[in-house]
Design a protein around this motif. Structure first.
Motif, PDB file in Angstrom:
ATOM      1  N   ASP A 179       0.714  -1.010  -0.156  1.00  0.00           N
ATOM      2  CA  ASP A 179       0.021   0.442  -0.036  1.00  0.00           C
ATOM      3  C   ASP A 179       0.771   0.901   0.341  1.00  0.00           C
ATOM      4  N   ASP A 180       2.338   1.050   0.002  1.00  0.00           N
ATOM      5  CA  ASP A 180       3.146   2.173   0.805  1.00  0.00           C
ATOM      6  C   ASP A 180       4.270   1.463   0.862  1.00  0.00           C
ATOM      7  N   SER A 181       5.478   2.444   0.096  1.00  0.00           N
ATOM      8  CA  SER A 181       6.633   1.839   0.712  1.00  0.00           C
ATOM      9  C   SER A 181       7.600   2.458   0.803  1.00  0.00           C
ATOM     10  N   VAL A 182       9.253   2.573   1.044  1.00  0.00           N
ATOM     11  CA  VAL A 182      10.527   3.387   1.359  1.00  0.00           C
ATOM     12  C   VAL A 182      11.743   3.149   1.640  1.00  0.00           C
ATOM     13  N   ALA A 183      12.709   2.873   1.277  1.00  0.00           N
ATOM     14  CA  ALA A 183      13.974   2.110   1.014  1.00  0.00           C
ATOM     15  C   ALA A 183      15.199   3.023   1.480  1.00  0.00           C
ATOM     16  N   PHE A 184      16.101   2.840   2.063  1.00  0.00           N
ATOM     17  CA  PHE A 184      16.822   3.312   2.217  1.00  0.00           C
ATOM     18  C   PHE A 184      18.247   2.356   2.813  1.00  0.00           C
ATOM     19  N   ASP A 185      19.737   2.832   2.423  1.00  0.00           N
ATOM     20  CA  ASP A 185      20.432   2.524   3.121  1.00  0.00           C
ATOM     21  C   ASP A 185      21.129   2.907   4.519  1.00  0.00           C
ATOM     22  N   TRP A 186      21.409   2.596   5.333  1.00  0.00           N
ATOM     23  CA  TRP A 186      21.748   2.749   6.454  1.00  0.00           C
ATOM     24  C   TRP A 186      23.497   1.740   6.344  1.00  0.00           C
ATOM     25  N   THR A 187      24.505   2.718   6.741  1.00  0.00           N
ATOM     26  CA  THR A 187      25.583   2.116   7.199  1.00  0.00           C
ATOM     27  C   THR A 187      26.033   3.143   8.243  1.00  0.00           C
ATOM     28  N   VAL A 188      26.780   2.382   9.688  1.00  0.00           N
ATOM     29  CA  VAL A 188      26.970   2.783  10.868  1.00  0.00           C
ATOM     30  C   VAL A 188      29.232   3.327  10.365  1.00  0.00           C
ATOM     31  N   PRO A 189      30.011   3.607  10.001  1.00  0.00           N
ATOM     32  CA  PRO A 189      31.152   3.623   9.669  1.00  0.00           C
ATOM     33  C   PRO A 189      32.404   3.491  10.829  1.00  0.00           C
ATOM     34  N   GLY A 190      31.495   3.682  11.764  1.00  0.00           N
ATOM     35  CA  GLY A 190      32.840   3.947  13.207  1.00  0.00           C
ATOM     36  C   GLY A 190      32.751   2.321  13.918  1.00  0.00           C
ATOM     37  N   ILE A 191      31.974   1.416  13.131  1.00  0.00           N
ATOM     38  CA  ILE A 191      31.747   0.060  13.943  1.00  0.00           C
ATOM     39  C   ILE A 191      32.228  -0.536  13.247  1.00  0.00           C
ATOM     40  N   MET A 193      32.098  -3.798  12.702  1.00  0.00           N
ATOM     41  CA  MET A 193      31.243  -5.073  11.911  1.00  0.00           C
ATOM     42  C   MET A 193      30.076  -4.083  10.839  1.00  0.00           C
ATOM     43  N   ASN A 194      31.381  -2.559  10.504  1.00  0.00           N
ATOM     44  CA  ASN A 194      31.290  -1.832   9.514  1.00  0.00           C
ATOM     45  C   ASN A 194      30.469  -2.580   8.289  1.00  0.00           C
ATOM     46  N   THR A 195      29.074  -2.369   7.676  1.00  0.00           N
ATOM     47  CA  THR A 195      28.439  -3.166   6.957  1.00  0.00           C
ATOM     48  C   THR A 195      27.440  -2.282   6.560  1.00  0.00           C
ATOM     49  N   THR A 196      26.996  -1.986   4.914  1.00  0.00           N
ATOM     50  CA  THR A 196      25.907  -1.099   4.668  1.00  0.00           C
ATOM     51  C   THR A 196      24.463  -1.601   4.591  1.00  0.00           C
ATOM     52  N   VAL A 197      23.508  -1.650   4.883  1.00  0.00           N
ATOM     53  CA  VAL A 197      22.375  -3.018   5.125  1.00  0.00           C
ATOM     54  C   VAL A 197      21.331  -1.542   4.343  1.00  0.00           C
ATOM     55  N   PRO A 198      21.247  -2.321   2.680  1.00  0.00           N
ATOM     56  CA  PRO A 198      19.995  -2.128   2.727  1.00  0.00           C
ATOM     57  C   PRO A 198      18.616  -2.507   3.565  1.00  0.00           C
ATOM     58  N   VAL A 199      17.762  -1.169   3.989  1.00  0.00           N
ATOM     59  CA  VAL A 199      16.504  -1.658   4.481  1.00  0.00           C
ATOM     60  C   VAL A 199      15.682  -1.186   3.687  1.00  0.00           C
ATOM     61  N   THR A 200      14.006  -2.283   3.650  1.00  0.00           N
ATOM     62  CA  THR A 200      13.244  -1.955   2.791  1.00  0.00           C
ATOM     63  C   THR A 200      11.512  -2.329   3.545  1.00  0.00           C
ATOM     64  N   VAL A 201      11.575  -1.009   3.614  1.00  0.00           N
ATOM     65  CA  VAL A 201       9.623  -1.169   4.438  1.00  0.00           C
ATOM     66  C   VAL A 201       8.254  -1.288   3.780  1.00  0.00           C
ATOM     67  N   VAL A 202       7.689  -2.317   3.728  1.00  0.00           N
ATOM     68  CA  VAL A 202       6.503  -2.110   3.439  1.00  0.00           C
ATOM     69  C   VAL A 202       5.496  -1.602   3.943  1.00  0.00           C
ATOM     70  N   ARG A 203       4.240  -1.584   3.862  1.00  0.00           N
ATOM     71  CA  ARG A 203       2.976  -1.194   4.322  1.00  0.00           C
ATOM     72  C   ARG A 203       2.123  -2.276   4.104  1.00  0.00           C
ATOM     73  N   THR A 204       1.443  -2.811   4.361  1.00  0.00           N
ATOM     74  CA  THR A 204       0.268  -3.367   4.524  1.00  0.00           C
ATOM     75  C   THR A 204      -0.717  -3.011   5.455  1.00  0.00           C
ATOM     76  N   GLY A 205      -1.885  -2.460   4.990  1.00  0.00           N
ATOM     77  CA  GLY A 205      -2.998  -1.661   6.184  1.00  0.00           C
ATOM     78  C   GLY A 205      -2.142  -1.410   7.498  1.00  0.00           C
ATOM     79  N   GLY A 206      -2.617  -2.120   8.037  1.00  0.00           N
ATOM     80  CA  GLY A 206      -1.681  -1.181   9.505  1.00  0.00           C
ATOM     81  C   GLY A 206      -0.524  -2.256   9.331  1.00  0.00           C
ATOM     82  N   VAL A 207       0.019  -3.432   9.119  1.00  0.00           N
ATOM     83  CA  VAL A 207       1.667  -4.129   9.318  1.00  0.00           C
ATOM     84  C   VAL A 207       2.340  -3.555   7.942  1.00  0.00           C
TER      85      VAL A 207
END
Length: 238
Positions: A179-191, A193-207
């Motif tokens: 029903d809606d969605s958003v996507a982004f990359d999340w990186t924490v350079p200073g740790i 286990m530094n790695t880029t995590v692709p994050v994808t969020v999909v909404r289905t009703g209230g879930v």
């Protein structure tokens, strides 16, 4: 009635039934009953992705981590950071606001990958969280607003140690899913286990279904269809 007209009438009636129902004139049974309200943890678990839904992948559900003392201290963006970035921190680190009524995570990895390594170039995990439709919509809207404003910023957090951590956000196009969605990359350079995590969020009703790692479009589509069928009452599970 003569035999020929009666046969013609019967054929016309059957044709009308088929045209009207695309199947037959048999009764279809009671209509599906939509599920009102916010889904429970048991309901979310019943509609997690499975190996049947996504052939070639292994899905391992697990319970949310046991609360530790530091989880009571939310991660906060630094004063000079745009306040909109707090939405990304809340979603990734604080799991609020609003705190979901239920939250169920699972690990996912390709069946032929036996390395055991965290490889976010492949689908790595999924989390289902249940809200009201209004709350879920607000969460996605806040993430959409934050992504273009928050290239790099500081956040005080205990998730990566008692420190100010630098967070880097990369823009990614939202997939045409749900029903809606958003996507982004999340990186924490200073740790470590530094790695880029692709994050994808999909909404289905209230879930909200949040994927970490590269997720194929077919998985996004199938999980949305599964959730939509469950919410609308077309499939019934505990």
């Amino acid at each position: 009635m003569p035999r020929l007209p009666r046969a013609v009438a019967t054929a016309v009636t059957l044709t009308a039934c088929v045209a009207a129902t695309t199947t037959s004139c048999e009764p279809e049974g009671p209509p599906p009953v939509p599920r009102p309200g916010v889904l429970t943890e048991a309901e979310l678990r019943s509609v997690l992705p499975s190996g049947t839904d996504i052939p070639g992948y292994v899905v391992k559900p697990h319970s949310p981590p046991t609360a530790t003392p530091h989880t009571a201290i939310p991660s906060k963006v630094s004063p000079d950071t745009p306040q909109a970035c707090q939405a990304l921190v809340d979603f990734r680190l604080n799991h609020e606001p609003p705190r979901p009524a239920a939250r169920v995570p699972a690990e996912i990895w390709p069946r032929d990958d036996t390395s055991g390594k965290r490889d976010f170039k492949k689908l790595h995990s999924v989390v289902l969280s249940s809200h009201t439709v209004e709350e879920a919509s607000a969460v996605v809207d806040s993430l959409k607003k934050a992504v273009p404003l928050c290239g790099e910023f500081l956040v005080y957090t205990l998730n990566y140690g008692d420190q100010d951590a630098r967070i880097r956000i990369g823009r990614r196009p939202a997939p045409p899913a749900g029903d809606d969605s958003v996507a982004f990359d999340w990186t924490v350079p200073g740790i470590a286990m530094n790695t880029t995590v692709p994050v994808t969020v999909v909404r289905t009703g209230g879930v909200l279904t949040a994927y970490s790692g590269a997720v194929p479009a077919k998985i996004l589509r199938k999980q949305h269809e599964k959730l939509r069928a469950f919410i609308s009452g077309q499939i019934t599970r505990p």
